[in-house]
Scaffold this motif. Structure first.
Motif, PDB file in Angstrom:
ATOM      1  N   PHE A 175      14.814 -28.428 -40.307  1.00 58.52           N
ATOM      2  CA  PHE A 175      15.942 -28.604 -41.212  1.00 58.52           C
ATOM      3  C   PHE A 175      17.134 -27.781 -40.735  1.00 58.52           C
ATOM      4  CE2 PHE A 175      17.715 -28.112 -45.638  1.00 58.52           C
ATOM      5  CZ  PHE A 175      17.991 -29.447 -45.795  1.00 58.52           C
ATOM      6  N   PHE A 176      16.847 -26.519 -40.387  1.00 55.10           N
ATOM      7  CA  PHE A 176      17.884 -25.622 -39.899  1.00 55.10           C
ATOM      8  C   PHE A 176      18.536 -26.174 -38.628  1.00 55.10           C
ATOM      9  CE2 PHE A 176      18.747 -22.395 -36.680  1.00 55.10           C
ATOM     10  CZ  PHE A 176      19.777 -21.710 -37.281  1.00 55.10           C
TER      11      PHE A 176
ATOM     12  N   GLY B 161      22.413 -27.219 -38.277  1.00 53.82           N
ATOM     13  CA  GLY B 161      23.268 -26.479 -37.343  1.00 53.82           C
ATOM     14  C   GLY B 161      23.954 -27.408 -36.367  1.00 53.82           C
ATOM     15  N   ILE B 162      23.177 -28.332 -35.769  1.00 47.43           N
ATOM     16  CA  ILE B 162      23.756 -29.236 -34.772  1.00 47.43           C
ATOM     17  C   ILE B 162      24.825 -30.123 -35.409  1.00 47.43           C
ATOM     18  CG2 ILE B 162      23.227 -31.199 -33.289  1.00 47.43           C
ATOM     19  CD1 ILE B 162      20.507 -29.804 -32.788  1.00 47.43           C
ATOM     20  N   LEU B 163      24.528 -30.642 -36.619  1.00 44.76           N
ATOM     21  CA  LEU B 163      25.509 -31.499 -37.290  1.00 44.76           C
ATOM     22  C   LEU B 163      26.758 -30.708 -37.648  1.00 44.76           C
ATOM     23  CD1 LEU B 163      23.387 -33.778 -39.619  1.00 44.76           C
ATOM     24  CD2 LEU B 163      24.628 -34.391 -37.552  1.00 44.76           C
ATOM     25  N   ALA B 164      26.581 -29.436 -38.048  1.00 47.75           N
ATOM     26  CA  ALA B 164      27.742 -28.610 -38.398  1.00 47.75           C
ATOM     27  C   ALA B 164      28.648 -28.425 -37.189  1.00 47.75           C
ATOM     28  CB  ALA B 164      27.285 -27.260 -38.935  1.00 47.75           C
ATOM     29  N   ILE B 165      28.043 -28.075 -36.043  1.00 48.28           N
ATOM     30  CA  ILE B 165      28.851 -27.852 -34.844  1.00 48.28           C
ATOM     31  C   ILE B 165      29.512 -29.154 -34.394  1.00 48.28           C
ATOM     32  CG2 ILE B 165      28.703 -27.229 -32.403  1.00 48.28           C
ATOM     33  CD1 ILE B 165      26.551 -25.191 -33.300  1.00 48.28           C
TER      34      ILE B 165
ATOM     35  N   LEU C 202      27.170 -26.667 -44.115  1.00 48.64           N
ATOM     36  CA  LEU C 202      27.104 -25.221 -44.340  1.00 48.64           C
ATOM     37  C   LEU C 202      26.425 -24.916 -45.673  1.00 48.64           C
ATOM     38  CD1 LEU C 202      30.470 -23.935 -42.952  1.00 48.64           C
ATOM     39  CD2 LEU C 202      28.220 -23.246 -42.259  1.00 48.64           C
ATOM     40  N   ALA C 203      26.669 -25.756 -46.686  1.00 47.42           N
ATOM     41  CA  ALA C 203      25.981 -25.557 -47.959  1.00 47.42           C
ATOM     42  C   ALA C 203      24.470 -25.675 -47.762  1.00 47.42           C
ATOM     43  CB  ALA C 203      26.464 -26.570 -48.989  1.00 47.42           C
ATOM     44  N   GLY C 204      24.051 -26.624 -46.914  1.00 42.87           N
ATOM     45  CA  GLY C 204      22.632 -26.748 -46.594  1.00 42.87           C
ATOM     46  C   GLY C 204      22.095 -25.503 -45.910  1.00 42.87           C
ATOM     47  N   LEU C 205      22.901 -24.935 -44.991  1.00 43.38           N
ATOM     48  CA  LEU C 205      22.466 -23.706 -44.316  1.00 43.38           C
ATOM     49  C   LEU C 205      22.332 -22.556 -45.313  1.00 43.38           C
ATOM     50  CD1 LEU C 205      24.458 -23.723 -40.973  1.00 43.38           C
ATOM     51  CD2 LEU C 205      22.026 -23.914 -41.272  1.00 43.38           C
TER      52      LEU C 205
ATOM     53  N   ALA D 172      20.505 -18.828 -50.663  1.00 42.80           N
ATOM     54  CA  ALA D 172      21.664 -18.386 -51.434  1.00 42.80           C
ATOM     55  C   ALA D 172      22.156 -19.585 -52.240  1.00 42.80           C
ATOM     56  CB  ALA D 172      22.749 -17.858 -50.515  1.00 42.80           C
ATOM     57  N   GLN D 173      21.448 -19.881 -53.327  1.00 44.76           N
ATOM     58  CA  GLN D 173      21.717 -21.123 -54.058  1.00 44.76           C
ATOM     59  C   GLN D 173      23.110 -21.134 -54.664  1.00 44.76           C
ATOM     60  OE1 GLN D 173      19.207 -19.028 -54.673  1.00 44.76           O
ATOM     61  NE2 GLN D 173      17.272 -20.083 -54.982  1.00 44.76           N
ATOM     62  N   PHE D 174      23.498 -20.003 -55.253  1.00 42.33           N
ATOM     63  CA  PHE D 174      24.792 -19.946 -55.927  1.00 42.33           C
ATOM     64  C   PHE D 174      25.932 -20.202 -54.946  1.00 42.33           C
ATOM     65  CE2 PHE D 174      28.383 -17.191 -57.334  1.00 42.33           C
ATOM     66  CZ  PHE D 174      28.776 -17.970 -58.390  1.00 42.33           C
ATOM     67  N   ILE D 175      25.857 -19.554 -53.765  1.00 44.74           N
ATOM     68  CA  ILE D 175      26.904 -19.729 -52.768  1.00 44.74           C
ATOM     69  C   ILE D 175      26.938 -21.173 -52.286  1.00 44.74           C
ATOM     70  CG2 ILE D 175      27.685 -18.992 -50.490  1.00 44.74           C
ATOM     71  CD1 ILE D 175      28.106 -16.904 -52.585  1.00 44.74           C
ATOM     72  N   ALA D 176      25.757 -21.800 -52.168  1.00 49.71           N
ATOM     73  CA  ALA D 176      25.713 -23.198 -51.722  1.00 49.71           C
ATOM     74  C   ALA D 176      26.431 -24.106 -52.708  1.00 49.71           C
ATOM     75  CB  ALA D 176      24.259 -23.635 -51.546  1.00 49.71           C
ATOM     76  N   VAL D 177      26.178 -23.895 -54.000  1.00 51.62           N
ATOM     77  CA  VAL D 177      26.812 -24.742 -55.010  1.00 51.62           C
ATOM     78  C   VAL D 177      28.323 -24.503 -55.024  1.00 51.62           C
ATOM     79  CG1 VAL D 177      26.982 -25.162 -57.475  1.00 51.62           C
ATOM     80  CG2 VAL D 177      24.761 -24.940 -56.423  1.00 51.62           C
ATOM     81  N   ILE D 178      28.711 -23.225 -54.943  1.00 53.31           N
ATOM     82  CA  ILE D 178      30.134 -22.893 -54.951  1.00 53.31           C
ATOM     83  C   ILE D 178      30.816 -23.480 -53.718  1.00 53.31           C
ATOM     84  CG2 ILE D 178      31.726 -20.955 -54.717  1.00 53.31           C
ATOM     85  CD1 ILE D 178      30.843 -21.276 -57.471  1.00 53.31           C
ATOM     86  N   GLN D 179      30.101 -23.478 -52.586  1.00 53.24           N
ATOM     87  CA  GLN D 179      30.653 -24.057 -51.355  1.00 53.24           C
ATOM     88  C   GLN D 179      31.024 -25.520 -51.580  1.00 53.24           C
ATOM     89  OE1 GLN D 179      31.042 -22.779 -48.247  1.00 53.24           O
ATOM     90  NE2 GLN D 179      31.213 -24.594 -46.997  1.00 53.24           N
TER      91      GLN D 179
END
Lengths: 102, 168
Positions: free
Chosen positions: B7-8, B12-16, B42-45, B51-58
């Motif tokens: 998953f990671f 990562g590859i899709l993000a880049i 990045l939210a997936g990462l 870091a669920q909260f940061i993912a949702v906020i992202q």
């Protein structure tokens, strides 16, 4: 989670930051330069969250929260500047804007 | 090679990849859409990092609010494709890729050097939850929280003043 080393996250973050730097330096469209700055901010956010997770310190995630707020403020002001630039000079290409150059 | 790792890797590859599309596309709308894609990756990462909260906020703040603003401005300005870059190798591009190469070299040197020595601390799974972040934010980080609200107010006023047609 246990199997992914911290360095992998830092690597992705660094590559994204480099992409952002190249975007800022090579592109001429002010909006795309703006998006490249957002990529760099996000790269730093990823570093913050990764360190926060691996050092078990919540300060990193709080910092990401603040970085996002600053990014939102920057988006509002930056796009207003682009808008008034376009209104006055009819262009968003940064090398056609040289009123501060002498 | 477990599921998290796969998953990671995909994220990562899709993000880049979407980052590269963002800075290389001639059409600003394509750039904006691939940037939204990058934000989702990045939210997936962040979810991989628990870091669920940061993912949702992202997703809410970046992919929602900021990118809507950017796409709205692109629409308002009615931009065409960026005109053809000069065929010859211009200095700006040279400088950009030189800078990128230097940064990449630094990255390589850091990776060749000693490992960071950051051991994964004993897992506390609730560290990324809204409850935990909220408690921290309203106890230890209350003053920065209030200060950032002032910054937002200043940004709102500044944006209105800048985008107004004429200051009377």
């Amino acid at each position: 989670m246990e199997t992914i080393p911290l360095e992998y996250f830092l690597g992705i973050s660094a590559i994204l930051f480099i992409i952002g730097v190249i975007g800022v330096v090579t592109r001429r469209n002010a909006i795309i330069i703006f998006m490249s700055i957002e990529i760099m901010l996000n790269a730093v956010n990823l570093t913050f969250v990764a360190f926060s997770r691996y050092m078990n310190d919540p300060a990193g995630q709080i910092f990401v929260f603040f970085v996002m707020t600053v990014a939102a403020a920057e988006a509002a002001v930056g796009l207003a500047i682009v808008l008034s630039l376009f209104r006055n000079k009819q262009t968003v290409y940064v090398d056609e804007v040289n009123i501060m150059k002498w | 090679m477990n599921l998290t790792f796969i998953f990671f890797g995909i994220l990562g590859i899709l993000a880049i990849g979407s980052g590269i599309v963002t800075i290389s596309s001639k059409n600003p709308v394509t750039s904006a859409i691939s940037l939204v894609f990058l934000f989702f990756m990045l939210a997936g990462l962040y979810l991989v990092l628990q870091a669920q909260f940061i993912a949702v906020i992202q997703v809410l703040v970046y992919a929602g609010a900021i990118m809507v603003l950017v796409i709205f401005v692109i629409m308002l300005l009615n931009l065409g494709d960026e005109e053809k870059m000069k065929e010859k190798f211009n200095t700006r591009k040279g400088a950009g890729f030189l800078l990128g190469a230097i940064l990449l070299m630094q990255l390589a040197v850091v990776f060749m050097a000693q490992p960071f020595g950051v051991k994964k601390a004993s897992a506390s799974l609730n560290q990324g939850t809204i409850e935990f972040i909220g408690k921290e934010l309203f106890s230890n980080y209350l003053f920065p929280f209030e200060a950032i609200s002032l910054l937002l107010l200043a940004a709102i006023v500044g944006a209105i003043i800048l985008a107004k047609r004429k200051i009377d």
